[in-house]
Design a protein around this motif. Structure first.
Motif, mmCIF file in Angstrom:
data_model
loop_
_atom_site.group_PDB
_atom_site.id
_atom_site.type_symbol
_atom_site.label_atom_id
_atom_site.label_comp_id
_atom_site.label_asym_id
_atom_site.label_seq_id
_atom_site.Cartn_x
_atom_site.Cartn_y
_atom_site.Cartn_z
ATOM 1 N N VAL A 1 0.851 -1.191 0.000
ATOM 2 C CA VAL A 1 0.000 0.000 0.000
ATOM 3 C C VAL A 1 0.880 1.230 0.000
ATOM 4 N N LEU A 2 0.547 2.159 -0.853
ATOM 5 C CA LEU A 2 1.196 3.459 -0.830
ATOM 6 C C LEU A 2 0.205 4.413 -0.180
ATOM 7 N N LEU A 3 0.513 4.850 1.034
ATOM 8 C CA LEU A 3 -0.377 5.724 1.809
ATOM 9 C C LEU A 3 -0.107 7.167 1.399
ATOM 10 N N VAL B 1 0.546 -2.317 -6.481
ATOM 11 C CA VAL B 1 0.371 -1.423 -5.334
ATOM 12 C C VAL B 1 -1.067 -0.909 -5.270
ATOM 13 N N PHE B 2 -1.531 -0.711 -4.034
ATOM 14 C CA PHE B 2 -2.826 -0.097 -3.779
ATOM 15 C C PHE B 2 -2.560 1.295 -3.237
ATOM 16 N N PHE B 3 -3.112 2.315 -3.864
ATOM 17 C CA PHE B 3 -2.971 3.685 -3.389
ATOM 18 C C PHE B 3 -4.115 3.991 -2.430
ATOM 19 N N ALA B 4 -3.795 4.296 -1.187
ATOM 20 C CA ALA B 4 -4.794 4.609 -0.163
ATOM 21 C C ALA B 4 -4.658 6.066 0.244
ATOM 22 N N GLU B 5 -5.786 6.710 0.410
ATOM 23 C CA GLU B 5 -5.777 8.118 0.810
ATOM 24 C C GLU B 5 -5.741 8.293 2.326
#
Length: 179
Positions: free
Chosen positions: A127-129, A159-163
């Motif tokens: 995850v990329l926060l 990758v999952f981009f999370a806000e």
């Protein structure tokens, strides 16, 4: 779940420390373990404090030239001989990876885990926060790489981009099958 977090050891302002602390509390309250660079400074300290105070475990991997700033009350602390060994140990001790705000070292760690995933050398969720839009430019660059054929696998497989931290942890728990 043992969650490796790559992030800065710099002292940063509230727009980064507040979301980092909130994410750390989610890790601890969820009964997860923080696997991190072991530093007792900056954002690394903020996250470690939040995890510990919320009941989580701390597994640090420091490096010889920074051992003097390693956290003393970690549940486990390993000291690597160099940065390459440190990255390998961090990844080996983790079930999943979260990339938080950071500088060149964090970017190096991020690109290494994505390269390993690209080549099928790991299947760990990443995850990329994207706190305060910090990684908007990097996300755009990765999307361009995908669109122009530079990524042999879909970006969503890497990758999952999370806000925010809630979305990040939800993705990790779903990926790991945690109820």
């Amino acid at each position: 779940m043992d969650i490796c977090v790559f992030l800065s050891a710099a002292d940063l302002d509230e727009r980064y420390t507040r979301p980092a602390r909130e994410f750390a509390e989610l890790i601890g309250k969820g009964g997860h373990t923080l696997v991190w660079g072991g530093s007792e400074s900056g954002l690394m300290k903020v996250v470690a404090d939040g995890v510990k105070e919320a009941g989580g475990r701390l597994v640090g991997v420091s490096v010889e030239f920074m051992a003097d700033v390693a956290r003393k009350d970690a549940d486990e602390m390993v000291v690597a001989k160099d940065l390459a060994e440190r990255k390998a140990l961090l990844l080996a001790k983790a079930d999943a990876v979260v990339i938080m705000v950071g500088g060149a070292g964090t970017l190096d760690e991020a690109t290494e885990i994505l390269e390993l995933k690209k080549h099928g050398k790991t299947t760990k969720p990443v995850v990329l926060l994207n706190t305060a839009g910090f990684y908007d430019g990097l996300k755009q660059q990765f999307q361009r790489m995908e669109e122009e054929g530079f990524l042999p696998v879909p970006l969503t497989d890497l990758v999952f981009f999370a806000e925010d931290g809630v979305a990040a942890l939800a993705y990790l728990e779903e990926s790991a099958g945690v109820q």
